[in-house]
Structure formats: C-alpha cells, structure tokens
Design an enzyme around this catalytic site. Structure first.
Site, PDB file in Angstrom:
ATOM      1  N   ARG A  28       0.839  -1.201   0.000  1.00 36.05           N
ATOM      2  CA  ARG A  28       0.000   0.000   0.000  1.00 36.05           C
ATOM      3  C   ARG A  28       0.878   1.257   0.000  1.00 36.05           C
ATOM      4  NH1 ARG A  28      -5.056  -1.817   0.316  1.00 36.05           N
ATOM      5  NH2 ARG A  28      -5.249  -3.875   1.291  1.00 36.05           N
ATOM      6  N   ASP A  29       0.458   2.237  -0.813  1.00 34.84           N
ATOM      7  CA  ASP A  29       1.181   3.508  -0.875  1.00 34.84           C
ATOM      8  C   ASP A  29       1.100   4.216   0.484  1.00 34.84           C
ATOM      9  OD1 ASP A  29       2.033   5.532  -3.471  1.00 34.84           O
ATOM     10  OD2 ASP A  29       1.682   6.471  -1.520  1.00 34.84           O
ATOM     11  N   ASN A  86       4.588   6.260 -13.945  1.00 36.67           N
ATOM     12  CA  ASN A  86       5.237   7.530 -14.228  1.00 36.67           C
ATOM     13  C   ASN A  86       6.682   7.285 -14.655  1.00 36.67           C
ATOM     14  OD1 ASN A  86       2.949   9.030 -13.374  1.00 36.67           O
ATOM     15  ND2 ASN A  86       3.564   8.782 -11.238  1.00 36.67           N
ATOM     16  N   GLU A  94       8.874   9.979  -8.788  1.00 33.28           N
ATOM     17  CA  GLU A  94       9.602  10.405  -7.582  1.00 33.28           C
ATOM     18  C   GLU A  94      10.553   9.330  -7.093  1.00 33.28           C
ATOM     19  OE1 GLU A  94       6.596  11.436  -4.763  1.00 33.28           O
ATOM     20  OE2 GLU A  94       5.975  13.217  -5.878  1.00 33.28           O
ATOM     21  N   VAL A  95      10.155   8.076  -7.225  1.00 35.91           N
ATOM     22  CA  VAL A  95      10.995   6.968  -6.754  1.00 35.91           C
ATOM     23  C   VAL A  95      11.520   6.227  -7.989  1.00 35.91           C
ATOM     24  CG1 VAL A  95      11.072   4.837  -5.423  1.00 35.91           C
ATOM     25  CG2 VAL A  95       9.668   6.753  -4.605  1.00 35.91           C
ATOM     26  N   HIS A  99       7.581   1.203 -10.890  1.00 43.01           N
ATOM     27  CA  HIS A  99       6.404   0.747 -10.159  1.00 43.01           C
ATOM     28  C   HIS A  99       5.142   1.147 -10.902  1.00 43.01           C
ATOM     29  CE1 HIS A  99       7.654   4.705  -8.707  1.00 43.01           C
ATOM     30  NE2 HIS A  99       6.368   4.985  -8.556  1.00 43.01           N
TER      31      HIS A  99
HETATM   32  P1  5GP Z   1       5.996   8.071  -8.280  1.00 38.34           P
HETATM   33  O1  5GP Z   1       5.712   9.555  -8.210  1.00 38.34           O
HETATM   34  O2  5GP Z   1       7.476   7.786  -8.248  1.00 38.34           O
HETATM   35  O3  5GP Z   1       5.282   7.389  -9.413  1.00 38.34           O
HETATM   36  O4  5GP Z   1       5.329   7.468  -6.991  1.00 38.34           O
HETATM   37  C1  5GP Z   1       6.030   7.160  -5.824  1.00 38.34           C
HETATM   38  C2  5GP Z   1       5.013   6.733  -4.797  1.00 38.34           C
HETATM   39  O5  5GP Z   1       5.716   6.103  -3.729  1.00 38.34           O
HETATM   40  C3  5GP Z   1       4.239   7.900  -4.166  1.00 38.34           C
HETATM   41  O6  5GP Z   1       2.843   7.705  -4.381  1.00 38.34           O
HETATM   42  C4  5GP Z   1       4.621   7.855  -2.695  1.00 38.34           C
HETATM   43  O7  5GP Z   1       3.548   8.164  -1.835  1.00 38.34           O
HETATM   44  C5  5GP Z   1       5.085   6.416  -2.528  1.00 38.34           C
HETATM   45  N1  5GP Z   1       6.087   6.213  -1.481  1.00 38.34           N
HETATM   46  C6  5GP Z   1       7.233   6.943  -1.299  1.00 38.34           C
HETATM   47  N2  5GP Z   1       7.931   6.465  -0.260  1.00 38.34           N
HETATM   48  C7  5GP Z   1       7.225   5.410   0.231  1.00 38.34           C
HETATM   49  C8  5GP Z   1       7.455   4.503   1.322  1.00 38.34           C
HETATM   50  O8  5GP Z   1       8.439   4.573   2.045  1.00 38.34           O
HETATM   51  N3  5GP Z   1       6.509   3.538   1.517  1.00 38.34           N
HETATM   52  C9  5GP Z   1       5.393   3.423   0.718  1.00 38.34           C
HETATM   53  N4  5GP Z   1       4.542   2.431   1.020  1.00 38.34           N
HETATM   54  N5  5GP Z   1       5.162   4.267  -0.297  1.00 38.34           N
HETATM   55  C10 5GP Z   1       6.060   5.248  -0.554  1.00 38.34           C
END
Ligand code: 5GP
Length: 115
Positions: A28-29, A86, A94-95, A99
């Site tokens: 879960r996010d 993304n 962001e990560v 994913h």
């Molecule tokens: P992106 O913008 O890279 O597509 O999405 C990254 C997602 O990772 C975001 O929705 C953010 O809330 C989620 N996220 C970032 N750090 C963590 C974490 O430590 N644990 C979990 N479960 N989600 C995370």
C-alpha cells in the site's frame, strides 16, 4: 545503494504488503490518493520504463497480471480502477525503482489535469 522500494521488498523497511511472487511485490502507498492505492514493484531494481530490456518482458507482463489479481483481491475489479506508471521528470516519477500504481475504490476522475 538499494532503493527505498528494495528495502521494503527485503523487509528492511516496514510496509503493508498485499501481494508477492517471484517477480513482483505489491504494497500500500504510504500517501494514498484513493481508498485503494497500491504500488506494484519488480523485485529486481529497474529504475524507469526507459530501462526495461527485452529480457524484462516477463516482469513487465507480470506487473499487469499482478494488478488484475490484486484488483480482484481488493474487490474493485468490477467497478474499475486505474493503472499508472510515471517515467522521469515530466512523468512525475519520484521513486526511481519502476512501479505501477493501482488506484480504485472511488471514481478516479479525469486521466490528466488540464493546465
Ligand atoms: P511516483 O511519483 O514515483 O510514481 O510514486 C512514488 C510513490 O511512492 C508515491 O505515491 C509515494 O507516496 C510512494 N512512497 C514513497 N515512499 C514510500 C514509502 O516509504 N513507503 C510506501 N509504502 N510508499 C512510498
């Protein structure tokens, strides 16, 4: 340096894991944008869609099959859901560990906000 998602997959960091198999893990996010907001992540570190190779075909396919299974598990398959991946800055990534977002549990709204 392992990514934050690799640390979640290895259990080094806590998370709410909802699905796991030999190729992907889903949890879960931490900052959910919908009643169901799950991240489906390859167990192997792949930074972005741009870094996928032909050898990753099974992983890429498994992201979708895992999404289908998790949507059923969450009870949102019939009402529907949105899958988002993304890529890099303009995609809002962001990560940097590939994913797929699975969002559902309410109407998710317009696909892209008009600017
Ligand atoms: P992106 O913008 O890279 O597509 O999405 C990254 C997602 O990772 C975001 O929705 C953010 O809330 C989620 N996220 C970032 N750090 C963590 C974490 O430590 N644990 C979990 N479960 N989600 C995370």
């Amino acid at each position: 340096m392992p990514t934050i998602f690799s640390k979640i997959i290895s259990g080094e960091l806590p998370s709410d894991i909802v699905y796991r198999d030999d190729l992907v893990t889903a949890f879960r996010d931490i900052n959910p944008l919908a009643p169901t907001h799950i991240l489906i992540v390859p167990n192997k570190e792949i930074a972005t869609v741009n870094d996928l190779t032909d050898d990753d075909e099974r992983i890429a396919g498994r992201l979708f099959l895992a999404a289908r299974r998790i949507a059923e598990q969450e009870g949102i398959a019939q009402d529907g859901y949105r899958l988002i991946v993304n890529c890099n800055r303009d995609g809002g990534q962001e990560v940097y560990h590939l994913h797929m977002h699975l969002l559902g549990g309410r109407p998710i709204g317009p696909m892209v906000v008009r600017h």
